[in-house]
Design a protein around this motif. Sequence first.
Motif, PDB file in Angstrom:
ATOM      1  N   SER A 152     -75.977   7.452  36.011  1.00 54.58           N
ATOM      2  CA  SER A 152     -75.663   6.274  36.961  1.00 54.58           C
ATOM      3  C   SER A 152     -76.577   6.239  38.022  1.00 54.58           C
ATOM      4  O   SER A 152     -76.820   5.227  38.698  1.00 54.58           O
ATOM      5  CB  SER A 152     -73.969   6.194  37.063  1.00 54.58           C
ATOM      6  OG  SER A 152     -73.799   7.296  38.076  1.00 54.58           O
ATOM      7  N   TYR A 153     -76.716   7.594  38.572  1.00 54.41           N
ATOM      8  CA  TYR A 153     -77.622   7.809  39.765  1.00 54.41           C
ATOM      9  C   TYR A 153     -79.171   7.201  39.537  1.00 54.41           C
ATOM     10  O   TYR A 153     -79.555   6.565  40.270  1.00 54.41           O
ATOM     11  CB  TYR A 153     -77.592   9.074  40.313  1.00 54.41           C
ATOM     12  CG  TYR A 153     -76.280   9.270  41.170  1.00 54.41           C
ATOM     13  CD1 TYR A 153     -75.610   8.389  42.160  1.00 54.41           C
ATOM     14  CD2 TYR A 153     -75.702  10.546  41.260  1.00 54.41           C
ATOM     15  CE1 TYR A 153     -74.752   8.726  42.856  1.00 54.41           C
ATOM     16  CE2 TYR A 153     -74.383  11.055  42.129  1.00 54.41           C
ATOM     17  CZ  TYR A 153     -74.235   9.787  42.837  1.00 54.41           C
ATOM     18  OH  TYR A 153     -73.275  10.058  43.588  1.00 54.41           O
ATOM     19  N   MET A 176     -77.609   6.895  49.551  1.00 54.58           N
ATOM     20  CA  MET A 176     -76.263   6.644  50.367  1.00 54.58           C
ATOM     21  C   MET A 176     -75.718   7.934  50.329  1.00 54.58           C
ATOM     22  O   MET A 176     -75.173   8.423  51.510  1.00 54.58           O
ATOM     23  CB  MET A 176     -75.257   5.799  49.864  1.00 54.58           C
ATOM     24  CG  MET A 176     -76.031   4.202  50.226  1.00 54.58           C
ATOM     25  SD  MET A 176     -76.788   3.990  51.621  1.00 54.58           S
ATOM     26  CE  MET A 176     -75.448   3.921  53.042  1.00 54.58           C
ATOM     27  N   LEU A 177     -75.281   8.612  49.196  1.00 60.68           N
ATOM     28  CA  LEU A 177     -74.652   9.761  49.146  1.00 60.68           C
ATOM     29  C   LEU A 177     -75.230  10.760  50.016  1.00 60.68           C
ATOM     30  O   LEU A 177     -74.659  11.514  50.985  1.00 60.68           O
ATOM     31  CB  LEU A 177     -74.398  10.613  47.667  1.00 60.68           C
ATOM     32  CG  LEU A 177     -73.780  11.824  47.511  1.00 60.68           C
ATOM     33  CD1 LEU A 177     -72.140  11.482  47.802  1.00 60.68           C
ATOM     34  CD2 LEU A 177     -73.980  12.273  46.166  1.00 60.68           C
ATOM     35  N   SER A 196     -77.738   4.473  45.438  1.00 57.07           N
ATOM     36  CA  SER A 196     -76.228   5.143  45.470  1.00 57.07           C
ATOM     37  C   SER A 196     -76.422   6.570  45.891  1.00 57.07           C
ATOM     38  O   SER A 196     -75.818   7.355  46.646  1.00 57.07           O
ATOM     39  CB  SER A 196     -75.591   5.087  44.435  1.00 57.07           C
ATOM     40  OG  SER A 196     -75.109   3.635  44.101  1.00 57.07           O
ATOM     41  N   ARG A 244     -79.089   3.704  39.623  1.00 55.08           N
ATOM     42  CA  ARG A 244     -78.973   3.014  40.788  1.00 55.08           C
ATOM     43  C   ARG A 244     -79.173   4.239  41.892  1.00 55.08           C
ATOM     44  O   ARG A 244     -78.395   4.845  42.347  1.00 55.08           O
ATOM     45  CB  ARG A 244     -77.195   2.724  41.080  1.00 55.08           C
ATOM     46  CG  ARG A 244     -76.930   1.840  40.103  1.00 55.08           C
ATOM     47  CD  ARG A 244     -76.091   0.579  41.051  1.00 55.08           C
ATOM     48  NE  ARG A 244     -76.138  -0.706  40.266  1.00 55.08           N
ATOM     49  CZ  ARG A 244     -76.573  -1.777  40.599  1.00 55.08           C
ATOM     50  NH1 ARG A 244     -77.546  -1.752  41.275  1.00 55.08           N
ATOM     51  NH2 ARG A 244     -76.511  -2.918  39.744  1.00 55.08           N
TER      52      ARG A 244
END
Lengths: 290, 302
Positions: free
Chosen positions: B27-28, B37-38, B34, B31
């Motif tokens: 999923s990373y 951001m993490l 994301s 995206r």
Amino acid sequence: MRINRLKEKAMQGVFFLTAITSIAAVVIICIFLFYNGVPAMAKIGFGEFLGGQQWSPRNVPASYGIFNMIIGSIYVTAGALVIGVPIGILTAVFLARFCPKSLYKVLKPATELLAGIPSIVYGFFGLMVIVPFIREHFGGSGSSLLAASIVLGIMILPTIIGISESALRAVPESYYEGALALGATKERSVFKTILPASKSGVLAGVVLGIGRAIGETMAVVLIEGNQVQIPASLTDGVRTLTANIVLEMGYSTGLHREALIATGVVLFVFILLITLSMQAIKSRSEKHNG
Amino acid sequence: MADNNAVTDIKEIKAINKVTFKQRMISYKRRPLSLVMLILVAVAAFLSAAALIFLIVYILVKGVPNLTPDLFAWEYNSDNVSCMPAIINTVIITFLTLLIAVPFGIGAAIYLAEYAKKGNKLVKVIRTMAETLSGIPSIVYGLFGMMCFVTALHWNLSLLAGGFTLAIMVLPTIMRTTEEALLTVPDSYREGSYGLGAGKLRTIIKIILPSAMPGILAGIILAVGRIVGETAALIYTAGSATGTVSGVMDSGRTLAIHMYVLANEGLYTNQAWGTAVVLLVLVFGINTLSAFIAKKLGSKKG
């Protein structure tokens, strides 16, 4: 029985009187500041005082313009926000959403500890560590807008972290779960649903941080160089309103002294505006929630 | 019954829906923002923690070797720049401040929590004013104290003038924490006391105040922390005279002012580091004590 009732009434009166001391205190502070400061402003001329770029109380004739100091305070506060706000809000997000429990137990008290450090210790640390660092790596004398911004940025961190974190935690869990269920990643859910939903709380934290930064005195006076000028670069010295008061109050007399008190009045008005906007944000968010 | 079933169903679904590391990576990849951001969040948290650790470790490393017996000599002179008189002055000014601020702060909180009716206009004004007070910068308090106590009341630079100035400054802190503590006392305590025939005053003094005591104490200790670390409000009210005072009408420097003078003169850097350690240890000790007492209150409640 009647004595008892009398005692009850009397003590209620006493409690009432203690309750209105805070009103009395604000009123007395306003009276003293404005009574001593406003006539000096009138004597110097309001435009000359607020807009004048020349601050030379020892010249003949002396000139008292605090425009550079107002700009100085705004620059330093803006610098502190550039450093403190992103780090503060992201740290709050980490604490509220990403932090493992065991780490939280250490990190949370640590941010509270940061709030307890006296401003003079921050100032001394800045003077001995950050100022020499800037002198060696960025040039100039080191005592600069940049040094003040860094130290103030660290100082407002706990305020922003604390208030933002509780605002983030107040958002209903269903927002987050809804976003997850729609297939968003964890980060996307946090930044697209929880953070926007808590924005008035986060904003309140930032405004409170502005209040702290603009009113800070002892930490900045040691590290900002204190030249009365509009800094042309980050490594130039700057003088804030607060520093102006603390530096010259000791030896000032006559109109000079009154002009310093008037500087305090300007600072006080700034803070009142910040407090008012803070209350506006608060009442808006209360209405929003209710 | 149907509701209960639904709840257990959800729990089971949650257990099945564990995201594996591999799924997360996929999923990373889809995206990448994301992941960015993490990383940003982690870096920010690390920076906040690093700032604190660096600050404290640096001060301890620089300061602890300078904690010589000379620094704690009873008499101040320009050779030893002892901080002992300053510590004594700090204690005196703390007591003076609390002597004034605590009765007023607790009284005001009792009025707000126990007597004032809900939606009272005056209560709103009092709250707003207390909030305004807590937002005023300490240098403005210093200016006010100088004009009011030092000049207008002719107290000159004195511990008394400093104490009064600080008392106004910490009043909102004590008010707020006391009120919060009073509000945590369950209403059943009040009802029980009234039911036994006690009056309102008796109820407050014998029942409510004792049960709220840890919270009130935590607030007072928090105020002490602020007093100990305060500089700007004191420099033109209590002054920066060296040496021990003979009374509250004398000028004397507190530990924080002592440190400001040392830092500003730039002649006694080593002693200033030592003083910084003393100041830090004092303030941390005070804040930890406050948190400890507040926690005790919390656990008793739960």
